[in-house]
Write a protein that holds these residues in place. Structure first.
Motif, mmCIF file in Angstrom:
data_model
loop_
_atom_site.group_PDB
_atom_site.id
_atom_site.type_symbol
_atom_site.label_atom_id
_atom_site.label_comp_id
_atom_site.label_asym_id
_atom_site.label_seq_id
_atom_site.Cartn_x
_atom_site.Cartn_y
_atom_site.Cartn_z
ATOM 1 N N LEU A 1 27.987 -26.896 -18.831
ATOM 2 C CA LEU A 1 29.127 -26.275 -19.508
ATOM 3 C C LEU A 1 28.826 -24.809 -19.787
ATOM 4 C CD1 LEU A 1 30.326 -28.945 -22.107
ATOM 5 C CD2 LEU A 1 30.835 -28.759 -19.687
ATOM 6 N N THR A 2 29.870 -23.989 -19.791
ATOM 7 C CA THR A 2 29.687 -22.582 -20.121
ATOM 8 C C THR A 2 29.510 -22.435 -21.630
ATOM 9 O OG1 THR A 2 32.035 -22.172 -20.468
ATOM 10 C CG2 THR A 2 31.195 -21.954 -18.203
ATOM 11 N N THR A 3 29.034 -21.253 -22.027
ATOM 12 C CA THR A 3 28.879 -21.004 -23.464
ATOM 13 C C THR A 3 30.222 -21.112 -24.171
ATOM 14 O OG1 THR A 3 27.031 -19.527 -22.951
ATOM 15 C CG2 THR A 3 27.980 -19.361 -25.159
ATOM 16 N N ALA A 4 31.289 -20.633 -23.529
ATOM 17 C CA ALA A 4 32.623 -20.710 -24.137
ATOM 18 C C ALA A 4 33.059 -22.164 -24.317
ATOM 19 C CB ALA A 4 33.627 -19.964 -23.266
ATOM 20 N N GLN A 5 32.814 -23.006 -23.327
ATOM 21 C CA GLN A 5 33.183 -24.426 -23.432
ATOM 22 C C GLN A 5 32.396 -25.106 -24.550
ATOM 23 O OE1 GLN A 5 32.387 -25.191 -19.205
ATOM 24 N NE2 GLN A 5 34.399 -26.137 -19.064
ATOM 25 N N ILE A 6 31.113 -24.775 -24.656
ATOM 26 C CA ILE A 6 30.291 -25.382 -25.707
ATOM 27 C C ILE A 6 30.783 -24.929 -27.082
ATOM 28 C CG2 ILE A 6 27.955 -25.551 -26.652
ATOM 29 C CD1 ILE A 6 26.950 -24.946 -23.774
ATOM 30 N N ALA A 7 31.104 -23.635 -27.206
ATOM 31 C CA ALA A 7 31.597 -23.122 -28.478
ATOM 32 C C ALA A 7 32.879 -23.836 -28.881
ATOM 33 C CB ALA A 7 31.828 -21.616 -28.372
ATOM 34 N N ALA A 8 33.779 -24.072 -27.903
ATOM 35 C CA ALA A 8 35.027 -24.773 -28.210
ATOM 36 C C ALA A 8 34.751 -26.214 -28.632
ATOM 37 C CB ALA A 8 35.949 -24.743 -26.992
ATOM 38 N N ALA A 9 33.819 -26.867 -27.945
ATOM 39 C CA ALA A 9 33.510 -28.263 -28.262
ATOM 40 C C ALA A 9 32.878 -28.411 -29.641
ATOM 41 C CB ALA A 9 32.573 -28.833 -27.200
ATOM 42 N N LEU A 10 32.082 -27.412 -30.032
ATOM 43 C CA LEU A 10 31.365 -27.484 -31.318
ATOM 44 C C LEU A 10 32.106 -26.774 -32.434
ATOM 45 C CD1 LEU A 10 27.712 -26.762 -30.056
ATOM 46 C CD2 LEU A 10 28.816 -28.976 -30.440
ATOM 47 N N LEU A 11 33.270 -26.204 -32.127
ATOM 48 C CA LEU A 11 34.034 -25.416 -33.114
ATOM 49 C C LEU A 11 33.144 -24.314 -33.685
ATOM 50 C CD1 LEU A 11 35.941 -28.273 -35.020
ATOM 51 C CD2 LEU A 11 36.691 -26.991 -33.023
ATOM 52 N N ALA A 12 32.433 -23.616 -32.799
ATOM 53 C CA ALA A 12 31.505 -22.558 -33.219
ATOM 54 C C ALA A 12 31.799 -21.278 -32.441
ATOM 55 C CB ALA A 12 30.066 -23.003 -32.956
ATOM 56 N N GLU B 1 30.950 -18.148 -29.914
ATOM 57 C CA GLU B 1 30.161 -18.065 -28.681
ATOM 58 C C GLU B 1 28.816 -17.378 -28.915
ATOM 59 O OE1 GLU B 1 33.829 -17.307 -25.653
ATOM 60 O OE2 GLU B 1 31.829 -16.838 -24.925
ATOM 61 N N THR B 2 28.811 -16.321 -29.723
ATOM 62 C CA THR B 2 27.550 -15.605 -29.958
ATOM 63 C C THR B 2 26.524 -16.511 -30.628
ATOM 64 O OG1 THR B 2 28.538 -14.769 -31.999
ATOM 65 C CG2 THR B 2 28.573 -13.303 -30.082
ATOM 66 N N ALA B 3 26.982 -17.320 -31.569
ATOM 67 C CA ALA B 3 26.064 -18.227 -32.266
ATOM 68 C C ALA B 3 25.508 -19.275 -31.304
ATOM 69 C CB ALA B 3 26.780 -18.896 -33.433
ATOM 70 N N VAL B 4 26.377 -19.787 -30.430
ATOM 71 C CA VAL B 4 25.942 -20.796 -29.460
ATOM 72 C C VAL B 4 24.919 -20.192 -28.493
ATOM 73 C CG1 VAL B 4 26.700 -22.191 -27.493
ATOM 74 C CG2 VAL B 4 28.018 -22.200 -29.609
ATOM 75 N N ALA B 5 25.194 -18.969 -28.016
ATOM 76 C CA ALA B 5 24.267 -18.310 -27.086
ATOM 77 C C ALA B 5 22.898 -18.120 -27.738
ATOM 78 C CB ALA B 5 24.847 -16.965 -26.658
ATOM 79 N N GLN B 6 22.884 -17.746 -29.008
ATOM 80 C CA GLN B 6 21.611 -17.555 -29.712
ATOM 81 C C GLN B 6 20.862 -18.881 -29.859
ATOM 82 O OE1 GLN B 6 22.877 -15.672 -33.316
ATOM 83 N NE2 GLN B 6 23.120 -13.657 -32.366
ATOM 84 N N ARG B 7 21.598 -19.953 -30.166
ATOM 85 C CA ARG B 7 20.957 -21.263 -30.298
ATOM 86 C C ARG B 7 20.280 -21.663 -28.993
ATOM 87 N NH1 ARG B 7 25.912 -24.875 -32.663
ATOM 88 N NH2 ARG B 7 26.365 -23.622 -34.503
ATOM 89 N N SER C 1 40.105 -30.342 -21.154
ATOM 90 C CA SER C 1 39.258 -29.160 -21.053
ATOM 91 C C SER C 1 39.620 -28.103 -22.088
ATOM 92 C CB SER C 1 39.389 -28.563 -19.641
ATOM 93 O OG SER C 1 38.671 -27.358 -19.559
ATOM 94 N N SER C 2 38.610 -27.349 -22.505
ATOM 95 C CA SER C 2 38.850 -26.253 -23.452
ATOM 96 C C SER C 2 39.090 -24.941 -22.720
ATOM 97 C CB SER C 2 37.643 -26.109 -24.386
ATOM 98 O OG SER C 2 36.474 -25.807 -23.633
ATOM 99 N N THR C 3 39.060 -24.937 -21.398
ATOM 100 C CA THR C 3 39.208 -23.696 -20.642
ATOM 101 C C THR C 3 40.566 -23.637 -19.950
ATOM 102 O OG1 THR C 3 38.401 -24.526 -18.521
ATOM 103 C CG2 THR C 3 36.754 -23.859 -20.146
ATOM 104 N N ALA C 4 40.887 -22.438 -19.445
ATOM 105 C CA ALA C 4 42.161 -22.244 -18.738
ATOM 106 C C ALA C 4 42.064 -22.638 -17.274
ATOM 107 C CB ALA C 4 42.580 -20.778 -18.862
ATOM 108 N N GLU C 5 40.868 -22.957 -16.792
ATOM 109 C CA GLU C 5 40.683 -23.227 -15.364
ATOM 110 C C GLU C 5 41.288 -24.549 -14.927
ATOM 111 O OE1 GLU C 5 36.524 -23.034 -14.768
ATOM 112 O OE2 GLU C 5 36.382 -20.903 -15.212
ATOM 113 N N ARG C 6 41.300 -25.524 -15.830
ATOM 114 C CA ARG C 6 41.787 -26.852 -15.464
ATOM 115 C C ARG C 6 42.162 -27.602 -16.730
ATOM 116 N NH1 ARG C 6 35.782 -29.059 -13.758
ATOM 117 N NH2 ARG C 6 34.764 -28.349 -15.642
ATOM 118 N N ALA C 7 43.052 -28.593 -16.556
ATOM 119 C CA ALA C 7 43.495 -29.368 -17.723
ATOM 120 C C ALA C 7 42.458 -30.413 -18.122
ATOM 121 C CB ALA C 7 44.825 -30.041 -17.410
ATOM 122 N N HIS C 8 41.810 -30.974 -17.118
ATOM 123 C CA HIS C 8 40.789 -31.999 -17.372
ATOM 124 C C HIS C 8 39.844 -32.039 -16.191
ATOM 125 C CE1 HIS C 8 42.505 -35.282 -14.694
ATOM 126 N NE2 HIS C 8 43.382 -34.303 -14.612
#
Length: 400
Positions: A130-141, A143-149, A193-200
């Motif tokens: 998953l991309t950092t953006a997808q992970i951030a959306a999944a964790l409700l966090a 992106e910068t915080a997720v990248a640092q983690r 999906s949390s991204t604009a690339e695809r619905a699922h």
């Protein structure tokens, strides 16, 4: 669309579907998370140059793995243990990943030396791709915080020399909760999906089910593993009715229930029942599976047993008192006690950046005849979501 664009689209698909597997396999060989990701990235850059000229290979994922492996050999040649690793690589099959590589990698990422947030973020990034953006959306966090983690977790694993293996039996329980969390988040990202690339993504859902089934084989007496497997299979059983042939999202209440896979529903429900009979203290995944079973067994939307679902959500919240289950409980509450009571419960939540919060609030407001406020809430939900099918559904509501 020209050939170069087609090549880029295919490469993007292969990376999206296989990057996690490729990285996982390379980590097993190199023992270095960052080096494995760098090798995959290098292979992708080579593909971008060569595929438009030479054509897309028959097995693009295997092609990427071979290129990455060769570059990995160059890395190993500069290390003292080159000969041992070279022998290991030379005897390895060309398949891009061993059957349980990803499961071993998940347990490595969920090592107790890492903070829980880091375990989940790292696994979703390295193992699941998953991309950092997808992970951030999944964790409700953020992106910068997720990248640092993720960066800190990789450094800690490398510095501590954490081994790449499935833990011993006595080590499994302390990592199981995090492993199940990761697989559950992977399933959610595939389901919507949390991204604009695809619905699922059916691939992500398939991966989540496969990993859970593998884990169930490893730990057949763990009730929460069985619960998560039943939950995933109950949702998958309704897949054929979730989208129209044009890709439009169909809400549960509007789905054609004749398209549901009744055999799969019966098998998942039987698994859940057997687990409940053996263990008399259901955990969060068993309770969510029980809620999904209530929906799946209802002949019609009107015949849904909302009181039973409300009881199950109350049990779930005693174990997992977090805002998202509270949001879903408010929907059940609206059918038992009415939209006014449900709206009051919903307003107490702190989910201002979560699109489903605003979409649910809009529905309650609409049920109460407060159409202007409902319109504003749907507008806010549309601003926050990137999922194309969800966005189309909200735009359709706003146009009425």
């Amino acid at each position: 669309m020209n050939a170069a664009v087609n090549t880029e689209d295919e490469l993007a698909r292969v990376v999206r579907d296989h990057a996690g597997r490729l990285a996982g396999s390379l980590v097993s060989l190199l023992g270095d998370f960052s080096a494995a990701e760098d090798l995959v990235q290098d292979a992708v850059e080579i593909a971008l140059r060569r595929w438009p000229v030479e054509g897309i290979p028959d097995r693009p994922d295997a092609w990427l793995f071979t290129v990455a492996k060769r570059r990995g050999l160059d890395v190993l040649r500069r290390q003292q243990n080159y000969r041992a690793k070279l022998a290991e690589l030379q005897h390895q099959d060309e398949q891009p990943v061993a059957p349980d590589d990803r499961l071993r990698l998940i347990f490595t990422c969920c090592h107790p030396a890492l903070a829980r947030e880091a375990q989940v973020a790292l696994t979703l990034r390295v193992v699941c791709g998953l991309t950092t953006a997808q992970i951030a959306a999944a964790l409700l966090a953020k992106e910068t915080a997720v990248a640092q983690r993720i960066t800190r977790a990789k450094r800690k694993i490398t510095d501590a020399g954490i081994p790449y293996r499935i833990p011993r039996d006595d080590e499994l329980p302390e990592r199981l909760t995090e492993v199940l969390t990761v697989i559950y988040l992977l399933f959610n990202e595939g389901y919507l999906s949390s991204t604009a690339e695809r619905a699922h993504s059916r691939d992500l859902v398939d991966d989540a089910e496969w990993l859970t089934a593998l884990l169930h084989g490893l730990l057949p007496n763990e009730p929460e593993v069985a619960g998560l497997l039943a939950l995933i299979r109950l949702h998958r059983a309704r897949t054929a009715a979730r989208f129209t042939p044009a890709g439009d999202l169909v809400l549960l209440e509007d789905q054609d229930r004749t398209l549901w896979d009744r055999t799969a529903i019966a098998e998942a429900t039987a698994l859940l029942t057997r687990t409940a009979h053996r263990h008399h203290a259901p955990g969060p995944y068993q309770l969510q599976a029980a809620i999904a079973a209530c929906h799946s067994e209802a002949p019609t939307w009107a015949e849904t047993d909302w009181r039973q679902i409300l009881v199950l959500y109350d049990m779930l919240l005693t174990l997992q008192p977090s805002p998202v289950p509270c949001l879903h409980r408010s929907v059940a509450l609206s059918y038992v006690e009415g939209p006014s009571v449900a709206l009051a419960e919903l307003e107490r939540l702190r989910l201002d950046t979560y699109p489903l919060f605003h979409a649910t609030r809009a529905q309650f407001l609409r049920d109460l005849g407060r159409d202007a406020e409902a319109h504003l809430a749907d507008e806010r939900a549309a601003e926050l979501t990137a999922n194309p099918a969800q966005l189309d559904l909200l735009r359709e509501r706003l146009a009425r």
